[in-house]
Design a protein around this motif. Structure first.
Motif, PDB file in Angstrom:
ATOM      1  N   LEU A 110      -6.800   7.386 -12.194  1.00  0.00           N
ATOM      2  CA  LEU A 110      -7.852   8.022 -11.397  1.00  0.00           C
ATOM      3  C   LEU A 110      -8.993   7.060 -11.086  1.00  0.00           C
ATOM      4  O   LEU A 110      -9.742   7.280 -10.133  1.00  0.00           O
ATOM      5  CB  LEU A 110      -8.416   9.251 -12.130  1.00  0.00           C
ATOM      6  CG  LEU A 110      -7.552  10.492 -12.134  1.00  0.00           C
ATOM      7  CD1 LEU A 110      -8.144  11.526 -13.084  1.00  0.00           C
ATOM      8  CD2 LEU A 110      -7.421  11.059 -10.736  1.00  0.00           C
ATOM      9  N   LEU A 111      -9.143   6.032 -11.885  1.00  0.00           N
ATOM     10  CA  LEU A 111     -10.236   5.078 -11.685  1.00  0.00           C
ATOM     11  C   LEU A 111      -9.981   4.129 -10.523  1.00  0.00           C
ATOM     12  O   LEU A 111     -10.901   3.466 -10.058  1.00  0.00           O
ATOM     13  CB  LEU A 111     -10.475   4.273 -12.969  1.00  0.00           C
ATOM     14  CG  LEU A 111     -10.834   5.100 -14.202  1.00  0.00           C
ATOM     15  CD1 LEU A 111     -10.897   4.215 -15.433  1.00  0.00           C
ATOM     16  CD2 LEU A 111     -12.140   5.846 -13.979  1.00  0.00           C
ATOM     17  N   GLY A 112      -8.753   4.059 -10.078  1.00  0.00           N
ATOM     18  CA  GLY A 112      -8.413   3.167  -8.971  1.00  0.00           C
ATOM     19  C   GLY A 112      -8.705   3.790  -7.618  1.00  0.00           C
ATOM     20  O   GLY A 112      -8.991   4.990  -7.505  1.00  0.00           O
ATOM     21  N   MET A 114      -6.647   4.273  -5.090  1.00  0.00           N
ATOM     22  CA  MET A 114      -5.528   4.926  -4.419  1.00  0.00           C
ATOM     23  C   MET A 114      -5.371   6.368  -4.904  1.00  0.00           C
ATOM     24  O   MET A 114      -5.074   6.618  -6.081  1.00  0.00           O
ATOM     25  CB  MET A 114      -4.243   4.136  -4.638  1.00  0.00           C
ATOM     26  CG  MET A 114      -4.333   2.733  -4.051  1.00  0.00           C
ATOM     27  SD  MET A 114      -2.894   1.731  -4.402  1.00  0.00           S
ATOM     28  CE  MET A 114      -1.682   2.531  -3.405  1.00  0.00           C
ATOM     29  N   VAL A 115      -5.563   7.321  -4.029  1.00  0.00           N
ATOM     30  CA  VAL A 115      -5.533   8.742  -4.360  1.00  0.00           C
ATOM     31  C   VAL A 115      -4.164   9.150  -4.898  1.00  0.00           C
ATOM     32  O   VAL A 115      -4.075   9.891  -5.886  1.00  0.00           O
ATOM     33  CB  VAL A 115      -5.911   9.598  -3.127  1.00  0.00           C
ATOM     34  CG1 VAL A 115      -5.755  11.077  -3.425  1.00  0.00           C
ATOM     35  CG2 VAL A 115      -7.315   9.278  -2.677  1.00  0.00           C
ATOM     36  N   HIS A 116      -3.106   8.660  -4.281  1.00  0.00           N
ATOM     37  CA  HIS A 116      -1.756   9.060  -4.697  1.00  0.00           C
ATOM     38  C   HIS A 116      -1.439   8.593  -6.118  1.00  0.00           C
ATOM     39  O   HIS A 116      -0.761   9.295  -6.863  1.00  0.00           O
ATOM     40  CB  HIS A 116      -0.706   8.548  -3.724  1.00  0.00           C
ATOM     41  CG  HIS A 116      -0.797   9.172  -2.375  1.00  0.00           C
ATOM     42  ND1 HIS A 116      -0.789  10.527  -2.182  1.00  0.00           N
ATOM     43  CD2 HIS A 116      -0.931   8.624  -1.141  1.00  0.00           C
ATOM     44  CE1 HIS A 116      -0.900  10.799  -0.897  1.00  0.00           C
ATOM     45  NE2 HIS A 116      -0.989   9.654  -0.245  1.00  0.00           N
ATOM     46  N   LEU A 117      -1.930   7.420  -6.491  1.00  0.00           N
ATOM     47  CA  LEU A 117      -1.708   6.971  -7.871  1.00  0.00           C
ATOM     48  C   LEU A 117      -2.504   7.815  -8.853  1.00  0.00           C
ATOM     49  O   LEU A 117      -2.037   8.093  -9.954  1.00  0.00           O
ATOM     50  CB  LEU A 117      -2.093   5.492  -8.024  1.00  0.00           C
ATOM     51  CG  LEU A 117      -1.048   4.482  -7.585  1.00  0.00           C
ATOM     52  CD1 LEU A 117      -1.550   3.063  -7.779  1.00  0.00           C
ATOM     53  CD2 LEU A 117       0.250   4.691  -8.330  1.00  0.00           C
ATOM     54  N   GLY A 118      -3.696   8.217  -8.474  1.00  0.00           N
ATOM     55  CA  GLY A 118      -4.486   9.098  -9.330  1.00  0.00           C
ATOM     56  C   GLY A 118      -3.797  10.431  -9.546  1.00  0.00           C
ATOM     57  O   GLY A 118      -3.721  10.933 -10.676  1.00  0.00           O
TER      58      GLY A 118
END
Length: 137
Positions: A110-112, A114-118
């Motif tokens: 979530l800290l990155g 990219m929304v999809h990775l979060g």
């Protein structure tokens, strides 16, 4: 993938129930993660489509360890109920710590930017936590 896991567990445990029980746990965890995604209108993306594989690979280990310890205690002339209690007592805390650290690591996506990775991290963490709960309940 599921057939490979079942075949491996059949070979190791020599029991159909012991081979299928871990898959019931990870199937419940996968359904939990994807059910929440559907309920919250989170779309399935290329990234989130690997959730079932990840949940099976990580989630089945708790079940595998629990089954192994169960058979260990049962083979020592302990009743089935007592063998399961001993196995759960021995592995409950270590499995919980493993599930929590794995889940927290995935939630860190979530800290990155990219929304999809979060989203992937959150629902993978839910699946891993669900796998732990399904295994120990």
């Amino acid at each position: 993938m599921f057939l490979v896991v079942v075949a491996a567990f059949l070979w190791v445990f020599r029991s159909v129930v012991a081979a299928l029980a871990p898959l019931v746990c990870v199937a419940a965890a996968t359904l939990l993660a994807f059910g929440l995604m559907g309920h919250l209108n989170v779309p399935v993306t290329v990234v989130s489509s690997i959730l079932p594989i990840l949940i099976v690979v990580i989630g089945v280990t708790d079940s595998m360890h629990l089954m192994t310890r169960y058979f260990y205690h049962r083979d020592r002339a302990v009743s089935s109920a007592r063998a399961l209690e001993e196995a759960a007592r021995e592995l409950g805390v270590p499995s919980l710590v493993t599930a929590l650290t794995g889940s927290l690591g995935l939630i860190s996506y979530l800290l990155g930017p990219m929304v999809h990775l979060g989203e992937f991290g959150v629902f993978a963490a839910i699946g891993i936590g669900g796998g732990f709960l399904a295994t120990f309940t």
